[in-house]
Enzyme design. Structure first.
Site, PDB file in Angstrom:
ATOM      1  N   PRO A   9       0.826  -1.206   0.000  1.00 38.34           N
ATOM      2  CA  PRO A   9       0.000   0.000   0.000  1.00 38.34           C
ATOM      3  C   PRO A   9       0.866   1.264   0.000  1.00 38.34           C
ATOM      4  O   PRO A   9       1.816   1.369   0.768  1.00 38.34           O
ATOM      5  CB  PRO A   9      -0.797  -0.127   1.308  1.00 38.34           C
ATOM      6  CG  PRO A   9      -0.828  -1.591   1.582  1.00 38.34           C
ATOM      7  CD  PRO A   9       0.494  -2.113   1.098  1.00 38.34           C
ATOM      8  N   GLU A  10       0.546   2.201  -0.888  1.00 37.08           N
ATOM      9  CA  GLU A  10       1.260   3.467  -0.940  1.00 37.08           C
ATOM     10  C   GLU A  10       0.382   4.551  -0.322  1.00 37.08           C
ATOM     11  O   GLU A  10      -0.677   4.256   0.230  1.00 37.08           O
ATOM     12  CB  GLU A  10       1.657   3.775  -2.386  1.00 37.08           C
ATOM     13  CG  GLU A  10       2.612   2.719  -2.943  1.00 37.08           C
ATOM     14  CD  GLU A  10       3.179   3.058  -4.315  1.00 37.08           C
ATOM     15  OE1 GLU A  10       2.910   4.161  -4.821  1.00 37.08           O
ATOM     16  OE2 GLU A  10       3.894   2.214  -4.876  1.00 37.08           O
TER      17      GLU A  10
END
Length: 271
Positions: free
Chosen positions: A2-3
């Protein structure tokens, strides 16, 4: 992994369920995450949750008794469910709330983190104190970037992905923003004009905001808090499209490695 947009989507998803609620109990089913979950998290029992914030890719659950720092790692997911809901495999930590709901961290790969800090010590926490500005704030602007880039020969892509320069511009969004700005990812960071940096900064912000609005980018593990996938993947122009035709000029996109990360660009559109 996840960014920033995916973490922000998670924050937006859990905030309405947590803010203003009291924590009855912190239950650690398995403390073996990236770092062992410290016993100090138990200090949050009885605390009122003031707000859920985000710094870079870290979620900060601010309470009257301290701050819970959470990182989703490679595969972490957060769910808010009734406390009576049966645990599933890899549910490692949960915050049981006074209203009968519980926040659960599920992390199959165990690269996530659950840590504790006092509010007054948070800014100096080892994970947070050297981070650059948030990309969606006024602190991130072209003049700042130019100052940071002075004399740097490193590739602009790895430069904008450096969390000491600016946080949260992960691999997906660096690829996309550089393509939209027409900047070759290997161009030296210190040899880019102010006009081009003004455009790049604006496009980084635009790309991240668009991803947040679309619920993030689901490539492998990420889903939203409600279990729905992120839809920004449908809008990707270059990331994951190495060898395919550029949507702008029909030149074949090239894929290389920069900083050990996949980098896709158009040799015609990006200079």
């Amino acid at each position: 992994m996840p960014e920033l947009p995916e973490v922000e989507v998670s924050r937006l998803g859990i905030s309405p369920h947590l803010e203003g609620q009291h924590i009855n109990q912190v239950v650690v089913h398995d403390s073996r995450l990236r770092w062992p979950v410290p016993d100090t998290v138990q200090q949050l029992a009885g605390a009122l949750i003031n707000r859920v914030e985000r710094r870079a890719k870290y979620l900060l659950i601010d309470t009257t008794k301290g701050v819970l720092i959470m990182h989703l790692g490679m595969s972490g997911k957060l769910r808010v469910v009734p406390a009576s809901t049966t645990l599933v495999k890899h549910d490692h930590v949960e915050l049981k709330l006074q209203n009968g709901q519980t926040l659960r961290l599920n992390d199959p790969r165990r690269f996530g983190a659950v840590l504790f800090s006092q509010r007054e010590e948070l800014a100096q926490h080892p994970l947070l104190h050297k981070l650059g500005p948030e990309p969606l704030t006024e602190a991130f602007h072209a003049d700042y970037v130019i100052e940071q880039a002075k004399g740097r020969t490193q590739a602009v892509k790895t430069f904008i992905m450096d969390n000491h320069v600016v946080v949260g511009v992960g691999n997906i969004y660096a690829n996309e923003a550089l393509f939209k700005a027409g900047i070759h990812p290997k161009r030296a960071a210190g040899r880019i004009s102010k006009a081009r940096y003004q455009r790049l900064v604006a496009l980084i912000k635009e790309t991240l905001l668009a991803a947040i609005e679309q619920g993030g980018t689901t490539l492998q593990d990420f889903t939203q808090v409600d279990g729905q996938p992120g839809y920004f993947k449908q809008h990707l122009l270059v990331y994951g499209r190495g060898g395919k035709m550029c949507m702008t000029c029909k030149t074949r996109l090239r894929e290389i490695r920069l900083g050990q990360r996949s980098t896709v660009y158009c040799p015609q559109c990006q200079r």
